[in-house]
Design a protein around this motif. Structure first.
Motif, mmCIF file in Angstrom:
data_model
loop_
_atom_site.group_PDB
_atom_site.id
_atom_site.type_symbol
_atom_site.label_atom_id
_atom_site.label_comp_id
_atom_site.label_asym_id
_atom_site.label_seq_id
_atom_site.Cartn_x
_atom_site.Cartn_y
_atom_site.Cartn_z
ATOM 1 N N PHE A 11 47.399 13.708 69.252
ATOM 2 C CA PHE A 11 47.463 13.000 67.980
ATOM 3 C C PHE A 11 46.752 13.800 66.893
ATOM 4 C CE2 PHE A 11 49.102 8.862 69.189
ATOM 5 C CZ PHE A 11 48.842 8.809 70.542
ATOM 6 N N LEU A 18 38.536 13.025 71.456
ATOM 7 C CA LEU A 18 38.547 14.067 70.431
ATOM 8 C C LEU A 18 38.637 15.434 71.083
ATOM 9 C CD1 LEU A 18 38.234 14.704 67.374
ATOM 10 C CD2 LEU A 18 35.819 15.126 67.885
ATOM 11 N N GLY A 52 42.249 6.357 77.110
ATOM 12 C CA GLY A 52 42.138 6.282 75.666
ATOM 13 C C GLY A 52 42.184 7.662 75.052
ATOM 14 N N LEU A 53 42.035 7.746 73.745
ATOM 15 C CA LEU A 53 42.057 9.033 73.058
ATOM 16 C C LEU A 53 40.694 9.704 73.157
ATOM 17 C CD1 LEU A 53 44.440 7.404 71.732
ATOM 18 C CD2 LEU A 53 44.083 8.843 69.726
ATOM 19 N N TYR A 93 41.672 15.957 62.361
ATOM 20 C CA TYR A 93 41.327 15.885 63.776
ATOM 21 C C TYR A 93 42.541 16.092 64.672
ATOM 22 C CZ TYR A 93 37.702 13.002 61.507
ATOM 23 O OH TYR A 93 36.728 12.525 60.677
ATOM 24 N N GLN A 140 45.338 12.359 74.477
ATOM 25 C CA GLN A 140 45.384 11.161 75.319
ATOM 26 C C GLN A 140 46.081 11.506 76.626
ATOM 27 O OE1 GLN A 140 47.862 7.842 74.068
ATOM 28 N NE2 GLN A 140 46.383 6.373 74.891
ATOM 29 N N ILE A 144 49.446 13.438 75.432
ATOM 30 C CA ILE A 144 49.898 13.159 74.067
ATOM 31 C C ILE A 144 48.809 13.648 73.119
ATOM 32 C CG2 ILE A 144 50.671 11.420 72.430
ATOM 33 C CD1 ILE A 144 51.407 9.635 74.783
ATOM 34 N N TYR A 181 38.145 19.229 65.635
ATOM 35 C CA TYR A 181 38.374 18.836 64.252
ATOM 36 C C TYR A 181 38.097 20.029 63.361
ATOM 37 C CZ TYR A 181 33.268 18.432 63.853
ATOM 38 O OH TYR A 181 31.926 18.689 63.855
ATOM 39 N N TYR A 208 43.283 14.679 68.535
ATOM 40 C CA TYR A 208 42.868 13.897 69.684
ATOM 41 C C TYR A 208 43.875 14.101 70.814
ATOM 42 C CZ TYR A 208 39.477 11.105 66.989
ATOM 43 O OH TYR A 208 38.414 10.692 66.238
#
Lengths: 113, 113
Positions: free
Chosen positions: B88, B45, B42-43, B33, B37, B86, B48, B35
């Motif tokens: 992830f 999606l 919050g994160l 995945y 932010q 950011i 993926y 993600y």
């Protein structure tokens, strides 16, 4: 639209206080998670729950406990807050099966003085 | 054990392509995945990829997966200032029972106008 809500965006507590962080999801997801996010460390799993009243320790459970009395609600409890628990706390939920996508709440920034 | 690594910072000029790289250790994951932010949130999606795929394209996003080298990358074409966030990288290893998602530390993307 999927929604995960957290009770507070910002919280300031004193050392030794009991702290409750609440998370609610409206997607009927079985699985719920609590993470803490610290700079340079990414997300670390504290606890997760795969069903009502079921809980499992994550990677850093020390100093925390959780409660899941209803499917939609997952609470994180700091029994006696300490300064090293100052962090961003993120709640997430996920359905079982499929791509296992997690849906995150906006986070609670907790400061322990 | 499971580990996901990614560089912490990336700076690009508006209009250029951004490439964020990630390496992971557990090859049992069914999905990997990305993600995103945004500040104070919050994160979310982003995309993926299924582990039996090499590439997935979704508008300005291209995900490349090299299973042999356990390397995942996210390319953002025509990067905009709104892409500053950011990012992830994450995996959900089957070895953890599929309940745990392992996140990297996050790559902070700076987009210069």
């Amino acid at each position: 639209d999927v929604k995960v809500t957290q009770s507070s965006r910002y919280l300031v507590k004193r050392t030794g206080e009991k702290v409750f962080l609440e998370c609610v999801q409206d997607m009927d997801h079985e699985n719920m998670f609590w993470y803490r996010q610290d700079p340079g460390l990414g997300l670390r799993l504290i606890y997760f729950s795969y069903d009502v009243k079921m809980k499992e320790k994550g990677d850093i459970p020390e100093g925390y406990s959780v409660s899941r009395e209803k499917k939609e609600r997952f609470s994180l409890i700091l029994e006696s807050a300490s300064t090293n628990q100052t962090s961003m706390y993120l709640c997430a939920s996920r359905s079982s099966g499929g791509a296992d996508t997690q849906y995150f709440g906006p986070g609670t920034r907790l400061t322990v003085l | 054990g499971e580990d996901v690594e990614q560089s912490l910072f990336l700076s690009v000029r508006e209009g250029d392509s951004s490439v964020i790289n990630c390496t992971y250790t557990d090859s049992s994951s069914t999905y990997l995945y990305w993600y995103k932010q945004e500040p104070g949130a919050g994160l979310q999606l982003l995309t993926y990829i299924f582990s039996n795929m090499d590439m997935k394209q979704d508008q300005r996003l291209t995900v490349l997966l090299n299973k042999k080298d356990k390397h995942l990358s996210l390319r953002i074409a025509d990067t905009q200032t709104g892409d500053s966030a950011i990012y992830f990288c994450a995996e959900s290893p089957i070895s953890t029972g599929g309940f745990k998602t392992i996140f990297g530390a996050g790559t902070r993307l700076f987009v210069k106008a």
